[in-house]
Design an enzyme around this catalytic site. Structure first.
Site, PDB file in Angstrom:
ATOM      1  CG  HIS A   1      -1.946  -1.087   1.201  1.00 30.42           C
ATOM      2  ND1 HIS A   1      -2.937  -1.192   0.244  1.00 30.42           N
ATOM      3  CD2 HIS A   1      -2.107  -2.157   2.020  1.00 30.42           C
ATOM      4  CE1 HIS A   1      -3.671  -2.269   0.476  1.00 30.42           C
ATOM      5  NE2 HIS A   1      -3.184  -2.874   1.554  1.00 30.42           N
TER       6      HIS A   1
ATOM      7  CD  GLU B   1      -4.209  -9.523   3.896  1.00 33.57           C
ATOM      8  OE1 GLU B   1      -4.385  -8.429   4.480  1.00 33.57           O
ATOM      9  OE2 GLU B   1      -3.422  -9.655   2.941  1.00 33.57           O
TER      10      GLU B   1
ATOM     11  CB  ALA C   1      -7.746  -3.623   7.386  1.00 36.62           C
ATOM     12  CG  ASP C   2      -7.134  -6.564   3.035  1.00 37.08           C
ATOM     13  OD1 ASP C   2      -7.732  -5.482   2.915  1.00 37.08           O
ATOM     14  OD2 ASP C   2      -6.127  -6.854   2.368  1.00 37.08           O
TER      15      ASP C   2
END
Length: 261
Positions: free
Chosen positions: A50, A154, A179-180
């Site tokens: 990212h 994830e 998060a994912d």
């Protein structure tokens, strides 16, 4: 730049009852890695998934980590042998691999990190070897034994297959990606944190039963079972500090104006 340092540093800290604490770095400026190293962090995760950085930026972060005694890990964009090799050649001591959800995908990442037939390409003239092929056999064997491949768990499939992932030879550490995972489940990362904590408990306890260290972002309810972890990212930390400084300044100006009135 010894490939042994990542494993030995983490294990030494854990054996002392400490939790190796790191930070995601996403800035193109390697000064952020230097700042966290000077602040006493143990490791840094250089985010090529990212973070908007190129190979030169990654190399600069790796050099800053080395200069400040930080264990250096690189999160690659995908489970890709060329990307794993590129980061290791540049000097990374550990690789975090996104969306590992099966034994096969974990094994593929491990193979990409190994100097052996069908594995990592051999080249002694790279930063990781200090540009020398001297004692190559010893260097290659040491790296094969000590490089850390850290699957990022994830997805729900990864959670369901955590036992087989941790059973792969060469997987000694895993990391929980809330998060994912929340996106994969279609839930809110903040409002539904209790569900994520329950899944984390499954992942962490299963990993530990296989002799694998489990890491997670700290401060979300995962801390008790986390062998190692991260505290936010460099840019989020910068933004939070900037907002706090501005709020404090405005408050002082307002207070001064009210006192003057």
């Amino acid at each position: 730049m010894s490939p042994r340092r990542a494993r030995s540093t983490f294990e030494k800290l854990i054996s002392r009852g400490q939790r190796p604490t790191g930070v995601f770095v996403m800035s193109t400026d390697s000064a952020t890695t230097g700042i966290f190293g000077a602040s006493g962090y143990d490791w840094v995760l250089i985010d090529r998934e990212h973070g908007v950085m190129d190979n030169s930026d990654m190399r600069a972060h790796l050099m800053a980590a080395e200069a400040h005694g930080l264990v250096s890990a690189v999160r690659v964009l995908e489970n890709n042998a060329a990307m794993i090799q590129q980061a290791l050649d540049a000097g990374a001591q550990a690789i975090m691999v996104p969306k590992v959800d099966s034994a096969e995908s974990a094994r593929r990442a491990v193979v990409a990190s190994q100097y052996k037939a069908g594995g990592r390409g051999m080249c002694p003239v790279v930063p990781a070897t200090n540009f020398s092929g001297a004692q190559w056999g010893e260097y290659a064997a040491e790296l094969n034994d000590n490089v850390l491949i850290i699957p990022l768990i994830e997805t729900m499939k990864g959670v369901e297959n955590i036992a087989e992932i941790c059973a792969v030879d060469g997987v000694d550490y895993i990391f929980f990606g809330l998060a994912d995972l929340s996106q994969d489940l279609g839930i809110d990362m903040t409002l539904d944190i209790d569900r994520l904590v329950e899944l984390w408990k499954v992942v962490a306890t299963t990993a530990r039963s296989k002799g694998v260290r489990a890491g997670a972002p700290l401060g979300y309810g995962f801390d008790d079972l986390a062998d190692f972890g991260t505290l936010d990212s460099d840019l989020m930390t910068l933004r939070a500090a900037a907002e706090e400084a501005l709020a404090d300044f405005k408050k002082s100006i307002l207070g001064g104006a009210q006192a003057a009135g």
